[in-house]
Design a protein around this motif. Sequence first.
Motif: not given
Length: 328
Positions: A220-223, A237-243, A262-270
Motif C-alpha cells: 500500500d502506497t496510499v494510507g 495470515r496475510g501480510v500488508v506492507a505499507a509506506f 491474524n493479518v500482519t501490517l508491516a511498516g516500511i522505512d526506506a
Amino acid sequence: MSFKALLATQDDGNFAVNLAQLDDNDLMNGDVTIDVEYSTVNYKDGLALTNRLPIIGRFPLIPGADLAGTVRASSHHGIQPGDRVMVNCWGLGQTHHGGFTQKARVPGEWVIKLPDAFSTRDAMAIGTAGYTAMLSIMALEHGGLTPQRGDILVTGASGGAGSIAIALLSRLGYRVIASTGRLQEADYLRELGAADIIDRHVLSEPGQPIARERWAGAIDTVGSHTLANVLAQTAYRGVVAAFGMVQGHDLPASVLPFILRNVTLAGIDAVNAPQSVRLEAWSRLARDLDLAKLTSTTQVVGLAEVPDVAQRILKGQVRGRTVVDVNA
C-alpha cells in the motif's frame, strides 16, 4: 570549479527553488565526493520542492533524495575514485544537500556501489521508489507469503513505487491486482504484469471493519481509508506492507483483521534502513527486476524541468518513474 544545482531557499517565509551556480565551498561535510550523473523525482521530492510538507529541514539546501554517479575523491575505506555509486535517502534533500546537483559530497557510510547489472541511469530509474518496493516485497516474504498463497494487491499502481512493485511481483510469480485512479493506464499496468485492475475508488471510501477475503497480501502506497479497506479484505495470515500516505496519515481501521484473521501490517522505512538491508534490497533488485519493464516506466528530464514534474507528481499526473539527467 563551479557546478549547477537546484537550490531551495526560504527568506522571510518566502520559499523558492531556483537553478544556481555553486562551487566546492558550498558542498557539505563528507568523505566521498561524487560527480553526479542522474537523480530522480519521488513523491517525497514533490512534497519538498513545493514545500507542501516541511521535508527540508534547513536552508539553503539542494533537494533530492537520490543520486547516482562516479566517485571523484574518497577517503572512505572500500570506496575508490572511479567507482560507480548511488545514495538513497539518509539525510539527502532534508538536512544534507541532495541529488538535484552535478556534484555532491556525502558520508561514505551512505554510499552503495552499483550492482554490475545497473547503469547509473538504471539506478535512478529505480531510485527510492523502487528500493522501497523491494523492501516491501521482502517484508511480504518475511511474513511467509509465496505465489501459491494467492493474489497480491498493489495500490497507487501507476506511480513509481507501484509500477516497480508490479514488475517485481509478476516476475517472482505472483498474480498481481493493481489499484489505480487512472484506468486509462490499464494497458500499461498489464504490460508490467498486472493480471487484474480495480478502480481505487472501491477502496478509498469508508468501509466495513472486516470484509470478504480478496487477497493474500498487499503493498500500500496510499494510507488512510484505502489501507483500512485493504486490511479488511486481506486473507487469513496475510501480510500488508505499507509506506505511503498519499490519501492521509490516519488509519481509520479496526483491530478485527489482526485478531480474527491474524493479518500482519508491516511498516516500511526506506530512509533509515540499515546498510545491510539496503545492500540486500539492491542485490534482489539486480536479480529480480526486468530492465525492459523498467525502461517502459521511465521518462528523462533535465534539472530545469524538475519543479514542474514536482507539481505534476503531486496531482497524480506522472506515470512510473522520472529520471533527472543533471547534466542535460
